[in-house]
Write a protein that holds these residues in place. Structure first.
Motif, PDB file in Angstrom:
ATOM      1  N   ALA A 279      40.978  18.928 -42.197  1.00 25.31           N
ATOM      2  CA  ALA A 279      41.513  20.242 -42.146  1.00 25.31           C
ATOM      3  C   ALA A 279      41.160  21.120 -41.033  1.00 25.31           C
ATOM      4  O   ALA A 279      41.825  22.092 -40.523  1.00 25.31           O
ATOM      5  CB  ALA A 279      41.632  21.070 -43.569  1.00 25.31           C
ATOM      6  N   LYS A 280      39.944  20.889 -40.776  1.00 18.77           N
ATOM      7  CA  LYS A 280      39.203  21.969 -39.736  1.00 18.77           C
ATOM      8  C   LYS A 280      39.305  21.123 -38.368  1.00 18.77           C
ATOM      9  O   LYS A 280      39.567  21.825 -37.388  1.00 18.77           O
ATOM     10  CB  LYS A 280      37.829  21.789 -39.912  1.00 18.77           C
ATOM     11  CG  LYS A 280      37.233  22.938 -40.736  1.00 18.77           C
ATOM     12  CD  LYS A 280      35.561  22.963 -40.704  1.00 18.77           C
ATOM     13  CE  LYS A 280      35.126  21.740 -41.654  1.00 18.77           C
ATOM     14  NZ  LYS A 280      33.590  21.711 -41.688  1.00 18.77           N
ATOM     15  N   SER A 281      39.947  19.765 -38.113  1.00 22.68           N
ATOM     16  CA  SER A 281      40.224  19.465 -36.983  1.00 22.68           C
ATOM     17  C   SER A 281      41.502  19.794 -36.311  1.00 22.68           C
ATOM     18  O   SER A 281      42.336  20.096 -37.158  1.00 22.68           O
ATOM     19  CB  SER A 281      39.876  17.834 -36.822  1.00 22.68           C
ATOM     20  OG  SER A 281      41.145  16.998 -36.945  1.00 22.68           O
ATOM     21  N   ASP A 282      41.517  19.528 -35.096  1.00 23.55           N
ATOM     22  CA  ASP A 282      42.960  19.951 -34.612  1.00 23.55           C
ATOM     23  C   ASP A 282      44.344  19.180 -34.664  1.00 23.55           C
ATOM     24  O   ASP A 282      45.255  19.874 -34.973  1.00 23.55           O
ATOM     25  CB  ASP A 282      42.397  19.667 -32.652  1.00 23.55           C
ATOM     26  CG  ASP A 282      42.151  21.050 -32.059  1.00 23.55           C
ATOM     27  OD1 ASP A 282      42.134  21.888 -32.678  1.00 23.55           O
ATOM     28  OD2 ASP A 282      41.894  20.687 -30.895  1.00 23.55           O
ATOM     29  N   LYS A 283      43.791  17.930 -34.925  1.00 27.15           N
ATOM     30  CA  LYS A 283      45.011  17.339 -35.040  1.00 27.15           C
ATOM     31  C   LYS A 283      44.972  16.331 -36.565  1.00 27.15           C
ATOM     32  O   LYS A 283      45.227  15.083 -36.490  1.00 27.15           O
ATOM     33  CB  LYS A 283      45.441  16.359 -33.971  1.00 27.15           C
ATOM     34  CG  LYS A 283      45.837  17.025 -32.630  1.00 27.15           C
ATOM     35  CD  LYS A 283      46.524  16.057 -31.820  1.00 27.15           C
ATOM     36  CE  LYS A 283      45.294  15.054 -31.107  1.00 27.15           C
ATOM     37  NZ  LYS A 283      46.109  14.259 -29.701  1.00 27.15           N
ATOM     38  N   PHE A 284      44.350  17.185 -37.506  1.00 28.32           N
ATOM     39  CA  PHE A 284      43.992  16.491 -38.650  1.00 28.32           C
ATOM     40  C   PHE A 284      43.292  15.433 -38.602  1.00 28.32           C
ATOM     41  O   PHE A 284      43.594  14.215 -39.368  1.00 28.32           O
ATOM     42  CB  PHE A 284      45.322  16.420 -39.670  1.00 28.32           C
ATOM     43  CG  PHE A 284      46.118  17.439 -39.487  1.00 28.32           C
ATOM     44  CD1 PHE A 284      45.555  18.880 -39.640  1.00 28.32           C
ATOM     45  CD2 PHE A 284      47.589  17.228 -39.486  1.00 28.32           C
ATOM     46  CE1 PHE A 284      46.546  19.879 -39.671  1.00 28.32           C
ATOM     47  CE2 PHE A 284      48.427  18.582 -39.280  1.00 28.32           C
ATOM     48  CZ  PHE A 284      48.087  19.802 -39.360  1.00 28.32           C
ATOM     49  N   GLY A 285      42.520  15.064 -37.615  1.00 29.44           N
ATOM     50  CA  GLY A 285      41.605  13.815 -37.587  1.00 29.44           C
ATOM     51  C   GLY A 285      42.073  13.021 -36.562  1.00 29.44           C
ATOM     52  O   GLY A 285      41.511  11.658 -36.283  1.00 29.44           O
ATOM     53  N   CYS A 286      43.174  13.032 -36.138  1.00 23.97           N
ATOM     54  CA  CYS A 286      43.797  12.238 -34.841  1.00 23.97           C
ATOM     55  C   CYS A 286      43.137  12.410 -33.789  1.00 23.97           C
ATOM     56  O   CYS A 286      43.097  13.703 -32.869  1.00 23.97           O
ATOM     57  CB  CYS A 286      45.070  12.558 -34.641  1.00 23.97           C
ATOM     58  SG  CYS A 286      46.318  11.129 -35.096  1.00 23.97           S
ATOM     59  N   GLU A 287      42.152  11.476 -33.036  1.00 22.74           N
ATOM     60  CA  GLU A 287      41.594  11.775 -31.767  1.00 22.74           C
ATOM     61  C   GLU A 287      42.265  11.487 -30.500  1.00 22.74           C
ATOM     62  O   GLU A 287      43.519  11.044 -30.367  1.00 22.74           O
ATOM     63  CB  GLU A 287      40.383  10.962 -31.896  1.00 22.74           C
ATOM     64  CG  GLU A 287      39.214  11.181 -32.592  1.00 22.74           C
ATOM     65  CD  GLU A 287      38.036  10.584 -32.806  1.00 22.74           C
ATOM     66  OE1 GLU A 287      37.860   9.669 -31.920  1.00 22.74           O
ATOM     67  OE2 GLU A 287      37.254  10.890 -33.941  1.00 22.74           O
ATOM     68  N   GLU A 288      41.882  12.320 -29.489  1.00 24.02           N
ATOM     69  CA  GLU A 288      42.419  11.995 -28.201  1.00 24.02           C
ATOM     70  C   GLU A 288      42.293  10.626 -27.962  1.00 24.02           C
ATOM     71  O   GLU A 288      41.351  10.033 -27.890  1.00 24.02           O
ATOM     72  CB  GLU A 288      41.651  12.911 -27.081  1.00 24.02           C
ATOM     73  CG  GLU A 288      42.166  14.540 -27.314  1.00 24.02           C
ATOM     74  CD  GLU A 288      43.690  14.549 -27.247  1.00 24.02           C
ATOM     75  OE1 GLU A 288      44.109  14.211 -26.201  1.00 24.02           O
ATOM     76  OE2 GLU A 288      43.972  15.454 -28.075  1.00 24.02           O
ATOM     77  N   PRO A 289      43.065  10.213 -26.956  1.00 25.74           N
ATOM     78  CA  PRO A 289      43.132   8.645 -26.723  1.00 25.74           C
ATOM     79  C   PRO A 289      42.104   8.401 -25.710  1.00 25.74           C
ATOM     80  O   PRO A 289      41.895   9.286 -24.848  1.00 25.74           O
ATOM     81  CB  PRO A 289      44.506   8.308 -25.955  1.00 25.74           C
ATOM     82  CG  PRO A 289      45.009   9.674 -25.779  1.00 25.74           C
ATOM     83  CD  PRO A 289      44.435  10.701 -26.566  1.00 25.74           C
ATOM     84  N   GLU A 290      41.448   7.277 -25.883  1.00 26.12           N
ATOM     85  CA  GLU A 290      40.413   6.652 -24.530  1.00 26.12           C
ATOM     86  C   GLU A 290      40.940   6.867 -23.447  1.00 26.12           C
ATOM     87  O   GLU A 290      40.345   7.156 -22.418  1.00 26.12           O
ATOM     88  CB  GLU A 290      39.802   5.505 -25.058  1.00 26.12           C
ATOM     89  CG  GLU A 290      38.720   5.559 -26.081  1.00 26.12           C
ATOM     90  CD  GLU A 290      38.248   4.159 -26.672  1.00 26.12           C
ATOM     91  OE1 GLU A 290      38.633   3.110 -26.088  1.00 26.12           O
ATOM     92  OE2 GLU A 290      37.738   4.299 -27.843  1.00 26.12           O
ATOM     93  N   LYS A 291      42.176   6.157 -23.357  1.00 28.28           N
ATOM     94  CA  LYS A 291      42.945   6.073 -22.001  1.00 28.28           C
ATOM     95  C   LYS A 291      44.314   6.799 -22.054  1.00 28.28           C
ATOM     96  O   LYS A 291      45.081   6.547 -22.998  1.00 28.28           O
ATOM     97  CB  LYS A 291      43.276   4.452 -21.775  1.00 28.28           C
ATOM     98  CG  LYS A 291      44.063   4.417 -20.330  1.00 28.28           C
ATOM     99  CD  LYS A 291      44.382   2.992 -20.157  1.00 28.28           C
ATOM    100  CE  LYS A 291      45.355   2.662 -19.042  1.00 28.28           C
ATOM    101  NZ  LYS A 291      46.742   2.092 -19.415  1.00 28.28           N
TER     102      LYS A 291
END
Ligand code: ARG
Length: 588
Positions: free
Chosen positions: A100-112
């Motif tokens: 809930a606190k994270s920007d995209k509900f825990g979805c991370e930015e891609p490595e590439k």
């Protein structure tokens, strides 16, 4: 943020190692018996071979090490060697609060970070948009939004068909009806009128007429082909007419795509790729890739491992004319020049799959695309009527998309007629619900499959439908409105408390799958995975809603936590439907 299975796997890996076994056996998956446990690890069964021990003995050793871990509510070894796990309420709530606190509900930015061009929509100018084009727009839009959400650079291109026989047909028919038009005067050298000599409704009548007529009259068809060739060779008057056709059609198409909540970044057309053809052809010849066969210029694309015949890719006909695939190849040249994409995704009827196989092979062989550029064909199936045949109107004609939208809208309005709402709220709700019915009905199926367009089912407020999902969101919105109305204050600092009943645990478990769901939907170009997720989440949420007092709960702490959980479910659902290209009304 890591996925729950990954976090558990880390714990299990450490325990496997501590017990003297390789960590590769610690793989954790969601349980296939959710009635028994939430997660499982079957590694001990595989490890038996390497360690010559009974799997149950190894499973027991691992469980022994983990039995005091705070992550688990329950961890047991089961015959013949499974490890069954359920996470503790504290662990799960902690995870949900992180999400809930994270920007995209825990979805991370891609490595590439990829640069992706998505070719979808694919309408043809001058021809009305029909239901056949609906799937491309709906599926492509969702793939685009999902890729963008994942953090990639995404360019959606409508790639209009504007360079084919349909233009020649319209020119020919116009020349019969209005031969006096200045566009047909060879000697005319002045400027052509700004105003088109036809409207969209004229075109809607002219094209089907000319197309039908040409099928019965070969000499008329030849004329149309000749007109197409002259247009492509640059005849001024024809180019001016063609420009009018594009202007009139594009205006109409923009309206329809907007009403579908489909937005393109680029309104490129087949004709835009034409300037790239001469150099491309020259390079194919110079590179020794293309050869003359029966007067035509072709590139062989068959491969030794083929089990079926893959015909050569024809680049130029014997009369020098270009083809559909010449344009597609030149479009790849253009896209490389303009965007240098790492991926190009085509969302097109699956009946074009052999065609795209040829184009992709040809593009690779002739080095039009870089070696590491991914070319992806997302072929979709047919939208059928209840009779199992391609969807048609009652009188057997092709249904216009606009008409379909109208019909569905009316059906929804009919269902809502006894609601106490003002006219505007009602219309707004009906159009959002109608769109959700159509799009969700499509997206909830695996794209490659055919599906039956069943308006009654799709517009139902119950079951796996778009309206049901919207209904859940609206329910949460009104719950939150009630909270506000009652002046219930919600503290910022406290998070969602550990679940105190099964239905609440189920909501949290379902929520926790967000990042893996969206990742899979992106990687496999599979919007139906997002649909599965929101259907499950809506279902468990509605159960939780029915089984628990939320706003009226006497225990203040419980009430606050339930409200927070509901609000979070609402946020996730709204984000999810945005990825599908849908919006929820305020009321319904
Ligand atoms: N205009 C085509 C049709 O109606 C679809 C275009 C698909 N995209 C492409 N790059 N060929 O069939």
């Amino acid at each position: 943020m890591k996925k729950i299975v990954e976090l558990l796997q880390e714990e299990l890996s450490a325990a496997f190692v501590k017990a003297g076994y390789d960590e590769k056996y610690a793989k954790v998956t969601a349980s296939n018996r959710p009635d028994l446990c939430q997660y499982q690890c079957n590694g001990a069964l595989a490890a038996a071979k390497e360690y010559h021990k009974a799997p149950i003995q190894m499973a027991n050793e691992v469980v022994d090490i983990l039995k005091d871990s705070e992550s688990f509510k329950d961890i047991t070894a089961q015959m013949p060697g499974f490890i069954n796990m359920s996470v503790s309420d504290e662990f799960l709530a902690g995870y949900i609060n992180e999400m809930a606190k994270s920007d995209k509900f825990g979805c991370e930015e891609p490595e590439k970070k990829e640069t992706i061009v998505i070719d979808y929509g694919g309408a043809n100018v001058a021809k009305p948009l029909h239901v056949g084009h609906l799937r491309s727009a709906v599926i492509g839009e969702s793939i685009k939004r999902t890729a963008r959400y994942m953090g990639h650079e995404v360019i959606g291109d409508v790639h209009l068909g504007d360079w084919g026989l349909q233009i020649g047909l319209i020119i020919t028919e116009l020349s019969k009806r209005k031969p006096e038009l200045v566009y047909f005067d060879d000697k005319y050298e002045g400027e052509y009128p700004k105003e088109a000599p036809f409207t969209m409704s004229d075109l809607e009548e002219i094209y089907p007429y000319a197309s039908g007529y040409s099928k019965e009259h070969p000499e008329y068809k030849e004329e149309a082909q000749q007109a197409t060739a002259e247009l492509q060779a640059g005849r001024r008057g024809y180019l001016a007419l063609w420009q009018h056709i594009i202007n009139v059609s594009v205006e109409d198409l923009k309206k329809i795509y907007t009403s579908l909540n489909v937005e393109f970044d680029l309104w490129k057309k087949e004709s835009d790729a034409q300037p790239y053809i001469p150099d491309m052809v020259q390079e194919m010849k110079d590179g020794g890739y293309a050869h003359i066969d029966d007067g035509a210029l072709v590139v062989d694309v068959k491969e030794e491992t083929d089990t079926k015949e893959i015909p050569p890719c024809m680049i130029l006909k014997s009369n020098g004319a270009t083809l559909y695939n010449t344009t597609d190849l030149a479009t790849l040249v253009e896209r490389r020049k303009l965007f240098d994409p790492t991926k190009v995704i085509y969302v097109v009827d699956k009946r074009q799959s052999l065609y795209f196989e040829q184009v992709f092979r040809c593009a690779r062989k002739t080095k039009i695309v870089k070696e590491d550029t991914d070319l992806i064909f997302v072929g979709f199936g047919t939208m059928n009527g209840k009779d199992g045949k391609p969807f048609k109107t009652r009188d057997g004609g092709v249904l216009r998309l606009e008409q379909l939208l109208k019909d569905v809208n009316e059906q929804v309005l009919d269902k809502m007629k006894d609601r106490d709402m003002d006219e505007q709220t009602m219309q707004d709700a009906a159009s959002k619900i109608g769109l959700a019915a159509i799009k969700y009905g499509d997206l909830s199926n695996q794209a490659s499959k055919d599906y039956v367009f069943d308006v009654d089912r799709f517009t139902s407020f119950e079951g796996n439908t778009g309206p049901y999902i919207l209904y859940t969101i609206v329910r949460i919105k009104s719950l939150l409105a009630k909270v506000k109305e009652l002046g219930i204050s919600i503290s910022e600092d406290k998070g969602i408390a550990p679940a105190d009943n099964k239905s609440e645990t189920d909501v949290m478990l379902s929520l926790s799958k967000w990042s893996e769901t969206v990742t899979a939907a992106y990687e496999e170009q599979a919007p139906h995975k997002i649909c599965q997720y929101i259907y499950e989440l809506s279902d468990v949420f509605n159960k939780f809603y029915h089984e628990n007092k939320i706003v009226t709960n006497e225990d203040e702490a419980v009430r606050e936590s339930y409200i927070k959980l509901s609000s979070f479910v609402g946020k996730v659902l709204e984000q999810a439907i945005d990825l599908l290209g849908l919006e929820a009304p305020e009321r319904m």
